[in-house]
Design a protein around this motif. Structure first.
Motif, PDB file in Angstrom:
ATOM      1  N   TYR A 169     -42.631 -19.550  -4.035  1.00 43.02           N
ATOM      2  CA  TYR A 169     -41.544 -20.502  -4.277  1.00 43.02           C
ATOM      3  C   TYR A 169     -40.359 -19.788  -4.914  1.00 43.02           C
ATOM      4  N   GLU A 170     -39.178 -20.179  -4.487  1.00 42.20           N
ATOM      5  CA  GLU A 170     -37.976 -19.653  -5.136  1.00 42.20           C
ATOM      6  C   GLU A 170     -36.914 -20.742  -5.152  1.00 42.20           C
ATOM      7  N   ALA A 171     -36.210 -20.845  -6.263  1.00 42.81           N
ATOM      8  CA  ALA A 171     -35.102 -21.792  -6.382  1.00 42.81           C
ATOM      9  C   ALA A 171     -33.951 -21.110  -7.085  1.00 42.81           C
ATOM     10  N   ALA A 172     -32.734 -21.506  -6.736  1.00 47.25           N
ATOM     11  CA  ALA A 172     -31.557 -20.905  -7.363  1.00 47.25           C
ATOM     12  C   ALA A 172     -30.404 -21.890  -7.329  1.00 47.25           C
ATOM     13  N   GLN A 173     -29.488 -21.709  -8.244  1.00 46.33           N
ATOM     14  CA  GLN A 173     -28.261 -22.501  -8.309  1.00 46.33           C
ATOM     15  C   GLN A 173     -27.083 -21.536  -8.348  1.00 46.33           C
ATOM     16  N   ALA A 174     -26.028 -21.858  -7.592  1.00 40.17           N
ATOM     17  CA  ALA A 174     -24.813 -21.038  -7.560  1.00 40.17           C
ATOM     18  C   ALA A 174     -23.601 -21.922  -7.799  1.00 40.17           C
ATOM     19  N   GLN A 175     -22.777 -21.537  -8.751  1.00 37.39           N
ATOM     20  CA  GLN A 175     -21.549 -22.270  -9.058  1.00 37.39           C
ATOM     21  C   GLN A 175     -20.372 -21.318  -8.963  1.00 37.39           C
ATOM     22  N   SER A 176     -19.385 -21.690  -8.147  1.00 33.72           N
ATOM     23  CA  SER A 176     -18.178 -20.873  -7.976  1.00 33.72           C
ATOM     24  C   SER A 176     -16.971 -21.646  -8.470  1.00 33.72           C
ATOM     25  N   SER A 177     -15.995 -20.911  -9.018  1.00 36.31           N
ATOM     26  CA  SER A 177     -14.759 -21.531  -9.489  1.00 36.31           C
ATOM     27  C   SER A 177     -13.612 -20.564  -9.241  1.00 36.31           C
ATOM     28  N   GLY A 178     -12.549 -21.052  -8.584  1.00 39.76           N
ATOM     29  CA  GLY A 178     -11.424 -20.178  -8.297  1.00 39.76           C
ATOM     30  C   GLY A 178     -10.445 -20.847  -7.357  1.00 39.76           C
ATOM     31  N   THR A 179      -9.901 -20.074  -6.422  1.00 40.34           N
ATOM     32  CA  THR A 179      -8.933 -20.602  -5.459  1.00 40.34           C
ATOM     33  C   THR A 179      -9.303 -20.171  -4.050  1.00 40.34           C
ATOM     34  N   LEU A 180      -8.946 -21.019  -3.074  1.00 42.82           N
ATOM     35  CA  LEU A 180      -9.023 -20.680  -1.653  1.00 42.82           C
ATOM     36  C   LEU A 180      -7.598 -20.546  -1.140  1.00 42.82           C
ATOM     37  N   SER A 181      -7.417 -19.624  -0.209  1.00 49.45           N
ATOM     38  CA  SER A 181      -6.071 -19.444   0.335  1.00 49.45           C
ATOM     39  C   SER A 181      -6.145 -18.881   1.742  1.00 49.45           C
ATOM     40  N   ASP A 182      -5.150 -19.255   2.571  1.00 49.20           N
ATOM     41  CA  ASP A 182      -4.917 -18.550   3.827  1.00 49.20           C
ATOM     42  C   ASP A 182      -3.508 -17.970   3.735  1.00 49.20           C
ATOM     43  N   THR A 183      -2.846 -17.766   4.829  1.00 46.90           N
ATOM     44  CA  THR A 183      -1.537 -17.110   4.767  1.00 46.90           C
ATOM     45  C   THR A 183      -0.445 -18.010   4.219  1.00 46.90           C
ATOM     46  N   THR A 184      -0.657 -19.339   4.246  1.00 50.23           N
ATOM     47  CA  THR A 184       0.418 -20.255   3.824  1.00 50.23           C
ATOM     48  C   THR A 184      -0.021 -21.283   2.798  1.00 50.23           C
ATOM     49  N   ARG A 185      -1.314 -21.466   2.581  1.00 48.96           N
ATOM     50  CA  ARG A 185      -1.792 -22.559   1.726  1.00 48.96           C
ATOM     51  C   ARG A 185      -2.708 -22.028   0.623  1.00 48.96           C
ATOM     52  N   THR A 186      -2.768 -22.801  -0.473  1.00 50.11           N
ATOM     53  CA  THR A 186      -3.649 -22.490  -1.598  1.00 50.11           C
ATOM     54  C   THR A 186      -4.241 -23.784  -2.138  1.00 50.11           C
ATOM     55  N   ALA A 187      -5.490 -23.718  -2.579  1.00 49.29           N
ATOM     56  CA  ALA A 187      -6.141 -24.879  -3.199  1.00 49.29           C
ATOM     57  C   ALA A 187      -7.102 -24.407  -4.277  1.00 49.29           C
ATOM     58  N   SER A 188      -7.228 -25.213  -5.312  1.00 52.75           N
ATOM     59  CA  SER A 188      -8.245 -24.935  -6.319  1.00 52.75           C
ATOM     60  C   SER A 188      -9.621 -25.286  -5.742  1.00 52.75           C
ATOM     61  N   TYR A 189     -10.635 -24.492  -6.084  1.00 53.02           N
ATOM     62  CA  TYR A 189     -11.953 -24.671  -5.468  1.00 53.02           C
ATOM     63  C   TYR A 189     -13.057 -24.536  -6.507  1.00 53.02           C
ATOM     64  N   ASP A 190     -13.958 -25.515  -6.517  1.00 49.24           N
ATOM     65  CA  ASP A 190     -15.172 -25.449  -7.332  1.00 49.24           C
ATOM     66  C   ASP A 190     -16.347 -25.872  -6.466  1.00 49.24           C
ATOM     67  N   SER A 191     -17.474 -25.185  -6.619  1.00 46.85           N
ATOM     68  CA  SER A 191     -18.674 -25.545  -5.863  1.00 46.85           C
ATOM     69  C   SER A 191     -19.882 -25.508  -6.778  1.00 46.85           C
ATOM     70  N   ASP A 192     -20.880 -26.290  -6.397  1.00 47.89           N
ATOM     71  CA  ASP A 192     -22.149 -26.332  -7.130  1.00 47.89           C
ATOM     72  C   ASP A 192     -23.257 -26.495  -6.096  1.00 47.89           C
ATOM     73  N   HIS A 193     -23.958 -25.402  -5.805  1.00 49.85           N
ATOM     74  CA  HIS A 193     -24.963 -25.402  -4.749  1.00 49.85           C
ATOM     75  C   HIS A 193     -26.358 -25.153  -5.329  1.00 49.85           C
ATOM     76  N   LEU A 194     -27.336 -25.813  -4.753  1.00 47.03           N
ATOM     77  CA  LEU A 194     -28.746 -25.595  -5.089  1.00 47.03           C
ATOM     78  C   LEU A 194     -29.503 -25.202  -3.822  1.00 47.03           C
TER      79      LEU A 194
END
Length: 400
Positions: free
Chosen positions: A280-305
């Motif tokens: 058995y294995e379990a994990a949690q991943a939380q990311s915090s930062g920004t997403l961007s392409d060539t013209t756009r930006t957005a704040s980004y937070d994730s919480d994955h299990l």
């Protein structure tokens, strides 16, 4: 509150059973000076895991590294050659090279490590070079050395299947059955980006008594990224984007924090020759930062299990396993570019990806094994079922 409770339950659940070997320790025993080994795996799949464009982008999670889709037909999964040599009483050098089913035929150096054990009251090992991580066995998946040809969804989604990076590890053994360690990385692996760095700490144990075999561990990691692309499809060295498919390069900048636990237990052999196991294995991943392409930006937070649970039964040379894997994904984007970037990065999803596999392993002789698997794959929008048949070869070529 529910997610907090779920997170705790996943990380605290006392389950598991890894048939993995602890691969970062291709170190000769005290009576061996030099050892060389090799392994290879090949598998035929009745169906692939990619979408109609040939891409494997699990809705709701940003991916990268070596998480390539299963392909229809037969291919060599991997072929590896490893060796270790004791330079002196306290120093050992080890290396591993191999080829993988990633669309290339080049041989890749995966591991080149110098281990040094200073004269201390309790055993301590300092390792430096191109390392494979020690915090969990699933961080360095090889089809030729694992029970399953396919890595876990957890490894594919959280650290790009396998980690090989330049770094330093300091590991100690407070007791004969425990190990604690710290690893510092350059960051040349998902979810970090090259040069930005990553660090992890871990603790492991093993215990055998009255035929029971129990081992496991817990770990935590922090990784930094600056303008990280999905390097499977946007690498300047080797892109896996199918011909005719156009994707937008959505980049992530920020930090990711992960924590997990894994356990493996096997019961004594019964009078009928049956041995039960559970991993058995379990994990949690939380990311915090920004997403961007060539013209756009957005704040980004994730919480994955994520979790993977695998009960198994062994009888003589046969092993029957069932693996259940599931991801629970949450994303939060804000800003003017949030909606477009969420669509471009494939982060919009209403379902939790799930995969189930039933497999039979048959050890034909000491060196060669066969496996037959049926997989119900619900990682993409539609369900993909496949049958897989494969052979595995492992051998020690030299030992002195």
């Amino acid at each position: 509150m529910l997610r907090t409770v779920t997170s705790f339950a996943l990380l605290a659940s006392p389950l598991a059973g890894f048939a993995h070997t602890d691969e970062h320790k291709h170190t000769p025993d005290p009576t061996t000076t030099t050892e060389v080994g090799a392994a290879a795996s090949m598998t035929w799949h009745s169906q692939g895991a990619a979408d109609s464009d040939g891409l494997w982008r699990i809705p709701g999670v940003m991916m990268g590294g070596h998480s390539l889709p299963v392909e229809k037909g037969g291919k060599l999964d991997d072929a590896i050659l490893w060796g270790s040599h004791r330079l002196g009483e306290r120093t050992t050098v080890s290396a591993k090279a191999g080829v993988h089913n990633d669309g290339t035929t080049s041989i890749e150096l995966e591991n080149l490590t110098l281990d040094y054990q200073p004269n201390t009251p309790k055993p301590i090992t300092v390792s430096a070079g191109l390392l494979e991580p020690a915090f969990t066995p699933s961080a360095h998946h090889h089809p030729s050395t694992d029970t399953f040809a396919e890595s876990t969804l957890l490894a594919d989604a959280f650290w790009g299947r396998s980690i090989h990076d330049t770094g330093v590890r300091v590991a100690g053994n407070p007791t004969a059955n425990t190990e604690v360690g710290v690893e510092v990385w350059n960051g040349d692996f998902f979810p970090a980006s090259k040069g930005e760095g990553a660090q992890d700490i871990y603790a492991k144990f093993n215990h055998e008594r009255a035929g029971w075999d129990l081992n496991g561990g817990a770990w935590a990691m922090q990784a930094n990224a600056a303008k990280r692309s999905d390097d499977r499809y946007f690498s300047t060295d080797h892109s896996h984007t199918p011909s005719g498919v156009t994707l937008t390069d959505v980049q992530f900048s920020g930090d990711t924090q992960m924590a997990g636990t894994w356990f493996a237990v096997s019961a004594p052999v019964t009078s009928g020759g049956i041995k039960a196991g559970l991993r058995y294995e379990a994990a949690q991943a939380q990311s915090s930062g920004t997403l961007s392409d060539t013209t756009r930006t957005a704040s980004y937070d994730s919480d994955h299990l994520a979790y993977a649970v695998t009960p198994s039964l062994e009888w003589r040379k046969l092993k029957l396993s069932y693996r259940l894997e599931k991801l629970s994904l949450e994303n939060d984007l804000s800003g003017n570019g949030a909606q477009v970037l969420a669509e471009e990065a494939n982060l919009i999803t209403a379902a939790n990806p799930k995969r189930e596999t039933v497999q039979v392993n048959w050890q034909l002789n000491k060196k060669i094994g066969a496996r037959l698997a049926y997989t119900q794959d619900n990682t993409l929008a539609g369900s993909d079922d496949r049958v897989s048949v494969g052979l595995v070869w492992q051998d020690t070529l030299y030992k002195k």
